[in-house]
Each structure stands twice: as C-alpha cells, then as structure tokens.
Design a protein around this motif. Structure first.
Motif, PDB file in Angstrom:
ATOM      1  N   SER A 284      34.408  79.421 105.629  1.00  0.00           N
ATOM      2  CA  SER A 284      34.941  78.869 104.378  1.00  0.00           C
ATOM      3  C   SER A 284      36.318  79.442 104.079  1.00  0.00           C
ATOM      4  O   SER A 284      37.237  78.715 103.675  1.00  0.00           O
ATOM      5  CB  SER A 284      33.982  79.161 103.223  1.00  0.00           C
ATOM      6  OG  SER A 284      32.717  78.581 103.458  1.00  0.00           O
ATOM      7  N   ARG A 285      36.474  80.750 104.279  1.00  0.00           N
ATOM      8  CA  ARG A 285      37.764  81.381 103.999  1.00  0.00           C
ATOM      9  C   ARG A 285      38.815  80.970 105.025  1.00  0.00           C
ATOM     10  O   ARG A 285      39.985  80.759 104.683  1.00  0.00           O
ATOM     11  CB  ARG A 285      37.592  82.900 103.961  1.00  0.00           C
ATOM     12  CG  ARG A 285      36.791  83.353 102.736  1.00  0.00           C
ATOM     13  CD  ARG A 285      36.342  84.804 102.824  1.00  0.00           C
ATOM     14  NE  ARG A 285      35.641  85.225 101.617  1.00  0.00           N
ATOM     15  CZ  ARG A 285      34.370  84.938 101.342  1.00  0.00           C
ATOM     16  NH1 ARG A 285      33.662  84.212 102.201  1.00  0.00           N
ATOM     17  NH2 ARG A 285      33.809  85.342 100.215  1.00  0.00           N
ATOM     18  N   THR A 287      38.877  78.146 106.497  1.00  0.00           N
ATOM     19  CA  THR A 287      39.231  76.773 106.130  1.00  0.00           C
ATOM     20  C   THR A 287      40.268  76.761 105.023  1.00  0.00           C
ATOM     21  O   THR A 287      41.167  75.907 105.002  1.00  0.00           O
ATOM     22  CB  THR A 287      37.974  75.992 105.713  1.00  0.00           C
ATOM     23  OG1 THR A 287      37.036  75.991 106.801  1.00  0.00           O
ATOM     24  CG2 THR A 287      38.310  74.558 105.346  1.00  0.00           C
ATOM     25  N   SER A 288      40.185  77.726 104.114  1.00  0.00           N
ATOM     26  CA  SER A 288      41.187  77.794 103.040  1.00  0.00           C
ATOM     27  C   SER A 288      42.575  78.082 103.611  1.00  0.00           C
ATOM     28  O   SER A 288      43.588  77.622 103.069  1.00  0.00           O
ATOM     29  CB  SER A 288      40.800  78.864 102.012  1.00  0.00           C
ATOM     30  OG  SER A 288      40.980  80.180 102.527  1.00  0.00           O
ATOM     31  N   GLU A 307      37.394  68.696 102.003  1.00  0.00           N
ATOM     32  CA  GLU A 307      36.780  68.603 100.681  1.00  0.00           C
ATOM     33  C   GLU A 307      35.908  67.356 100.534  1.00  0.00           C
ATOM     34  O   GLU A 307      35.640  66.901  99.425  1.00  0.00           O
ATOM     35  CB  GLU A 307      37.878  68.620  99.606  1.00  0.00           C
ATOM     36  CG  GLU A 307      38.651  69.941  99.584  1.00  0.00           C
ATOM     37  CD  GLU A 307      39.786  69.934  98.569  1.00  0.00           C
ATOM     38  OE1 GLU A 307      40.008  68.881  97.938  1.00  0.00           O
ATOM     39  OE2 GLU A 307      40.452  70.973  98.433  1.00  0.00           O
ATOM     40  N   TYR A 313      29.596  74.142 101.364  1.00  0.00           N
ATOM     41  CA  TYR A 313      29.948  75.483 101.829  1.00  0.00           C
ATOM     42  C   TYR A 313      28.951  76.483 101.250  1.00  0.00           C
ATOM     43  O   TYR A 313      28.852  76.652 100.025  1.00  0.00           O
ATOM     44  CB  TYR A 313      31.379  75.830 101.426  1.00  0.00           C
ATOM     45  CG  TYR A 313      32.410  74.950 102.108  1.00  0.00           C
ATOM     46  CD1 TYR A 313      32.903  75.289 103.363  1.00  0.00           C
ATOM     47  CD2 TYR A 313      32.850  73.765 101.505  1.00  0.00           C
ATOM     48  CE1 TYR A 313      33.844  74.472 103.997  1.00  0.00           C
ATOM     49  CE2 TYR A 313      33.786  72.945 102.140  1.00  0.00           C
ATOM     50  CZ  TYR A 313      34.274  73.308 103.381  1.00  0.00           C
ATOM     51  OH  TYR A 313      35.190  72.495 104.015  1.00  0.00           O
ATOM     52  N   GLU A 315      27.620  80.086 100.478  1.00  0.00           N
ATOM     53  CA  GLU A 315      28.204  81.410 100.311  1.00  0.00           C
ATOM     54  C   GLU A 315      27.148  82.516 100.316  1.00  0.00           C
ATOM     55  O   GLU A 315      27.201  83.418 101.130  1.00  0.00           O
ATOM     56  CB  GLU A 315      29.012  81.465  99.008  1.00  0.00           C
ATOM     57  CG  GLU A 315      30.278  80.612  99.041  1.00  0.00           C
ATOM     58  CD  GLU A 315      31.296  81.106 100.049  1.00  0.00           C
ATOM     59  OE1 GLU A 315      31.378  82.335 100.273  1.00  0.00           O
ATOM     60  OE2 GLU A 315      32.008  80.273 100.642  1.00  0.00           O
TER      61      GLU A 315
END
Length: 540
Positions: A284-285, A287-288, A307, A313, A315
């Motif tokens: 997830s990070r 992907t950011s 998105e 996602y 966590e």
C-alpha cells in the motif's frame, strides 16, 4: 600506496541475493548495493555474520534500487556505525522510507515470535538483525541524484546512474577510477515492461558486472495486452474452482503491475467484479510512491488505476485474519517468495483446499518456500505447521521484472567493446554457466568471470581482471538447498511414511534405527573432540 582499483564480491555471486560489490581505490572505498541474502537458512545466516569489510572505512554506498536483496543490510550498516551518504535516484529514496522501515519491523516481530516459541524455552533470546529505528537512520543518509549526472561518492571515484528498467527508480551504475571504466548492471528489466522504458547506458568499458537471473531461459515476447489475456484466463479458472486466488506478490512493482492489469480487466468487463484484497501494508505504501511519480510512468495514461472501487487495501492484522472466511476473492500478499509476511498466513489457510489456487508471478529462489511449492511438494512446513498442498499451483512468467537470456545478451552487446572482463553475477549456477558460454559471442574481447562470494579482483584498464583472493567455496553446496531444507522435507513426510509401515512394533523399530544413526554421529563427534584434547595434551 597501492593505486590499483579492486573489486570484492560480498554477495550475489553464485546466488541471486545479497548484492554487495565493494570497490577500493587507494584509501577510498565504496559499496555498490548492500543487500540481504534470501533463500536457504545457510544463506540467510550470512546476514548476521560480521561484514567482510571494515564499515568505518566505507566512504559511501551507491544503491541501484530499493529491493531488499540490494538494500536490506543498509540499516545494519547504520546500526554498526556507518554514517556516509547513500547515493540513489529520488524514487529509490522515496521507496526506501517504507521498504527499510518494513524490513526493520519484520526483523523485530520475527525475533519476538521466535523467542516466544516453546521449542526455544530456556535458550538465550535472539536479537533482531536490526530495528525500525536503524532502518530510518539509514534512510536519512539517502542522497538523491538525477540519472546520467556525474557525482563523486569518494575521492578518486566518479559515478553516474542509468535507467535499468527494472522497477521504479532502478539504475545501473557506471564507475570510473584510476582510468578504468566499470559498469554494474544492477537488476535489468525486460522489454515491454510496464511503467518504465527499456534499460539504457553507454558502450565501451574495461569491466562489466551483469546480472544473470534468467541467463538460462528465454521467454516468448509478450506484450502487456497479451499478458493481460493470460492473467484473465488464470483469474477465470481460479474463480471457476470456487475458492480464492492467492498471489504471492512482491510489494514493490509486481503488486502495482498486477493492479494495473486487474483494473484494466475489470474496466473491460473481461473478468467479473471480484473483490481484490491487497494484504500488505508495504505494498500500500509503495503504491502511494507510484502515485507520487505517476507523471513519470508509462502506461497509466493519466488515470488513477490504484483507486478502483474493487481494490481493498488491508492494513491491520485483524482485517487480514478476517480474510480467512472469504472465498472467491483475489488476495495479493507479500512476500513474493513466501519467505515472510502475510502470505504465509494465507498459505496455511488456503493450500490445503482443493478449490483454492496459488498463482506465482515472480522468480522463486532456490531454498525458498515458494520454490518448494512450485517444484511440486505435497506437504510443506510453514511457521511450525505441516500443511498439505491440495490447491492448484499455477505460474505466469510474463510478469518478470528481470530481462531474460536474449535481453541480457543484447544488453551485454550494447556495452561492448568490453576490453577487460565480464563478471556474471546475481544468478544460480545453471544460469551463470549458460550465460558464460553465450555471452562470449556478444562480447568477444572480454574474459568471462563467474566469481564466488568473497573473491577479490584487481581491475585494470584494457586488461583482464586478475584474482587476488579466492572466495568462500564452502558455500557452494548450501546456497540453494541446505540441511535445513532437507530437514523440513524429511519432517513433513515423516508421519505419513511411518503410517505406511505395517504395525506399531515395526514403526518403533524404524524410529529406533533413526535414533541409532543420530547417536552414531554424536558419538563420532565426541570421539573426535576427545582425540583432539588428548593430542593437545601430548603436545604440551
């Protein structure tokens, strides 16, 4: 003072992990990469051995990319006193903030879990290789630099980075020292790679280090559109079985490529609106970071595929555990070789189910759990549990982030003439030997070198490299499959094989014979120890 340029291979020699090339010129020392070893337990044990160099003499690190097998020991460098610059591209620096911190957390969590295990009761506690704080200290040393711009990491060295087309921010490193030109490939991407242009770089070197991960195989050229058709078929087949599609996926790059293709298939209604769970906080990070650099990436066409409403996602650990009750979903989880992370939890809950599917989309190094499953194991041992393998095991090769044999050979030819030596690194034995045979035709002036871990070579302009120190040949037999792999294979099948013996008395006899063999080895060892003491006494 010796003014020759030398190279020591501290990793990624005879294996695909642990990349760490040490260059010395006069009093200046730099590392190109400082990565973790992954694979057999013997190989992973090298991560905690003392560094082969005095880290206080290291002036700088030049980092080719953010994958842990190239960057994962940087926090240990920081923990033990290194405070020099780590030169890399800006995207690599952005990714390292998350990659290294995640690695530190994993080391802390895995160590705490192992210390709690009942079979370690009474033993001294294990210390983590490094902590999250060490990781963040290493990240703080990053010195971003633009591609193709010269910089001086240490007196006497100048370096520039070239696009390697492997992952976001990846680079090959060109070095000059003492009039000698050297190119370190880093990891090279294939043609038609999503997000990135093909690898680039100049020609005409004295020495070249080329990765050889896929040096023994050639893939059929596959466009992104054709790859999506293959993925579509795998998804449809998995959903028809009625269970989950579990994809062990590297958090960095592979996950983002898969999401790109899955979203395009969803948009085209080529697959049903299946929920897609990205069960990796690191993914997830990462992907950011891709979102942050979207303007620099190919194939996104201005749309934010990451998105899409079908993407979820995950966590928290609690959210991950709740996926145990899910069926008919796509679950992407790290690590890509199944050596750690949440994928192991999902394998425990899916491998034994005939309706489940496990789809491998990346390289599985020898000795890893992923390789064991892919090679057809009927039972595997995961986190102390024996698990039957009944799920469908599938594989797609077209997602590789590594160049195949023909692409590697083309890259070598584009660096020619190579007037000294071509070092073949970052590969297993078969790939290295095949590349050594074929690469000679693409770089006819070069001397082929397949080094071992620990070797030191003198690099001179226009001359073949000269070996100054031999390597650690004792590692060769344990790199891919060591005694602990053999032990896991034996233990997971032991109960079933004992059950096939006719009666209880025969089973007891079989166990007694096994005990006798172990006792004989222990007695032999004690005998050698006693003989050694007596011999020492006689000498005194």
């Amino acid at each position: 003072m010796d003014k020759s340029l030398t190279l020591t291979l501290n990793g990624a020699a005879g294996t695909v992990t642990g990349s760490c090339h040490e260059f010395v010129f006069g009093k200046s020392r730099i590392l190109v990469d400082c990565g973790m070893f992954q694979g057999s337990r013997t190989l992973e044990g090298l991560n905690s051995e003392p560094f082969a160099f005095n880290l206080r003499h290291i002036d700088a690190v030049v980092l080719t990319h953010a994958h842990i097998d190239h960057s994962g020991l940087l926090p240990r460098l920081a923990a033990e006193g290194f405070n020099g610059p780590i030169w890399c591209t800006q995207p690599t620096a952005d990714l390292l903030e998350y990659m290294l911190a995640d690695s530190g957390r994993i080391h802390e969590a895995d160590t705490a879990r192992r210390n709690r295990r009942r079979d370690r009761s009474g033993e001294d506690p294990i210390e983590p290789l490094y902590t999250e704080a060490d990781a963040m200290a290493a990240w703080g040393m990053c010195r971003p630099v633009e591609l193709e711009e010269w910089f001086e990491p240490a007196p006497g060295f100048r370096v520039r980075l070239w696009n390697a087309g492997h992952i976001l921010g990846s680079a090959s490193a060109e070095l000059e020292a003492n009039g000698t030109r050297v190119m370190c490939s880093g990891d090279l991407g294939p043609d038609n790679k999503a997000f990135h242009p093909d690898p680039e770089g100049p020609s005409g070197f004295d020495h070249v280090l080329c990765e050889s991960t896929y040096g023994d195989r050639t893939r059929e050229p596959v466009t992104i559109e054709a790859r999506r058709k293959v993925l579509e078929a795998e998804i449809r087949g998995a959903l028809d079985r009625g269970g989950n599609l579990l994809i062990p996926s590297f958090a960095l790059e592979r996950t983002q490529e898969l999401l790109l293709d899955i979203v395009e298939l969803l948009r085209a209604k080529a697959i049903p609106p299946v929920p897609v769970f990205i069960d990796s906080p690191l993914a997830s990070r990462a992907t950011s970071v891709f979102k942050r650099h979207a303007a620099e990436l190919e194939d996104l066409h201005g749309s934010c595929v990451f998105e899409h409403p079908q993407l979820h996602y995950v966590e928290s650990v609690q959210e991950s555990i709740r996926l145990n009750s899910v069926s008919g979903a796509i679950i992407l989880a790290a690590s890509g070789m199944c050596e750690g992370g949440r994928i192991r939890h999902h394998l425990i809950h899916n491998l034994f189910r005939r309706e489940s599917t496990v789809l491998f989309v990346g390289y599985q190094a020898g000795g890893t759990l992923g390789r064991v499953i892919l090679d057809g194991a009927q039972r595997v041992r995961i986190s102390g549990q024996d698990v039957h393998v009944r799920a469908a095991i599938r594989r797609i090769d077209s997602y590789s982030a590594h160049a195949d044999q023909s692409e590697l050979l083309d890259w070598v030819a584009s660096r020619a003439p190579i007037r000294g030596s071509l070092f073949l690194v970052h590969g297993e034995e078969g790939a290295l030997q095949t590349m050594s045979r074929l690469a000679q035709t693409r770089a006819p002036d070069a001397t082929m070198v397949v080094p071992a871990i620990g070797e030191t070579w003198e690099l001179s302009a226009g001359e073949a490299a000269r070996r100054l120190k031999t390597g650690r040949v004792e590692l060769a037999t344990d790199i891919d499959h060591d005694w602990q792999n053999a032990y896991a294979d034996f233990v997971t099948g032991l109960r079933r094989e004992l059950g096939q013996i006719a009666d209880d008395q025969a089973r007891k006899e079989a166990l007694a014979q096994m005990r006798k063999v172990l006792d004989s080895y222990a007695a032999h060892k004690n005998g050698r120890r006693k003989h050694g003491k007596n011999h020492a006494s006689r000498e005194r």
